[in-house]
Design an enzyme around this catalytic site. Sequence first.
Site, PDB file in Angstrom:
ATOM      1  N   ASP A 207       0.859  -1.184   0.000  1.00 56.77           N
ATOM      2  CA  ASP A 207       0.000   0.000   0.000  1.00 56.77           C
ATOM      3  C   ASP A 207       0.899   1.238   0.000  1.00 56.77           C
ATOM      4  OD1 ASP A 207      -1.720   2.196   1.024  1.00 56.77           O
ATOM      5  OD2 ASP A 207      -3.174   0.583   1.315  1.00 56.77           O
ATOM      6  N   ILE A 208       0.508   2.267  -0.746  1.00 55.52           N
ATOM      7  CA  ILE A 208       1.345   3.475  -0.800  1.00 55.52           C
ATOM      8  C   ILE A 208       1.196   4.341   0.447  1.00 55.52           C
ATOM      9  CG2 ILE A 208       1.462   3.549  -3.322  1.00 55.52           C
ATOM     10  CD1 ILE A 208      -0.614   5.841  -3.206  1.00 55.52           C
TER      11      ILE A 208
ATOM     12  N   HIS B 167     -10.190  -4.702  -3.432  1.00 61.15           N
ATOM     13  CA  HIS B 167      -8.857  -4.906  -2.862  1.00 61.15           C
ATOM     14  C   HIS B 167      -8.964  -5.264  -1.393  1.00 61.15           C
ATOM     15  CE1 HIS B 167      -9.649  -0.559  -2.464  1.00 61.15           C
ATOM     16  NE2 HIS B 167      -8.831  -0.553  -1.404  1.00 61.15           N
ATOM     17  N   LEU B 168      -8.171  -6.247  -1.017  1.00 68.26           N
ATOM     18  CA  LEU B 168      -8.097  -6.711   0.370  1.00 68.26           C
ATOM     19  C   LEU B 168      -6.893  -6.061   1.032  1.00 68.26           C
ATOM     20  CD1 LEU B 168      -8.900  -8.773   2.658  1.00 68.26           C
ATOM     21  CD2 LEU B 168      -7.216 -10.314   1.611  1.00 68.26           C
ATOM     22  N   HIS B 169      -7.119  -5.449   2.191  1.00 67.81           N
ATOM     23  CA  HIS B 169      -6.019  -4.908   2.985  1.00 67.81           C
ATOM     24  C   HIS B 169      -5.500  -6.021   3.889  1.00 67.81           C
ATOM     25  CE1 HIS B 169      -6.453  -0.550   2.169  1.00 67.81           C
ATOM     26  NE2 HIS B 169      -7.700  -0.905   1.889  1.00 67.81           N
TER      27      HIS B 169
END
Length: 181
Positions: A78-79, A146-148
Amino acid sequence: MSTSLLHHSLLSRYLFVPFCLRLMASSSPAISSKVEDTADGNAAALASCIFCKIAASGGEKTNTNILYQDNDVVAFPDIKPAAKHHTLVISKQHVLNAKVLTSEHKALVQKMVDTGKKLMQEQGIELDDVRYGFHWPPFYSIGHLHLHVIAPVSEMSFLSKIIFKPNTWWFVTPDYVLSRL
């Protein structure tokens, strides 16, 4: 700066502003369809979705460090990490968000979770200290499933723990998503 003003600015920066942006973007024709196949190079999905660009190019066109990739999913950092290890696992197929998933997507959701677990184990992270979840509409900033995968949870900041708090009306666990399918 007073404490209440500080809290107000943090809340508006991290919760209110992204919420408003998401509401405005949700009416955009570029992301209005629920599921699109990017494998055939769907121009609309590729042109408007950064995650589709990452999935289609293997991260080369976006200068993204790909941690894992196969025919169904892509994983990358992740950015704006919420913890030391914060990975996003995305579907290669353009799916708008977790709320539009159907029973046909059970295997995809499970594969996303399994990929996240595998990546955390490869980094030597205790799976008991990992948080998995999806932002629940309208509380997301990118209209692509999207999965974190976030670890260690024990080292997350107070604000990150709020933003990624499981089973709230803005962030849900994979178990919750699967229970709806």
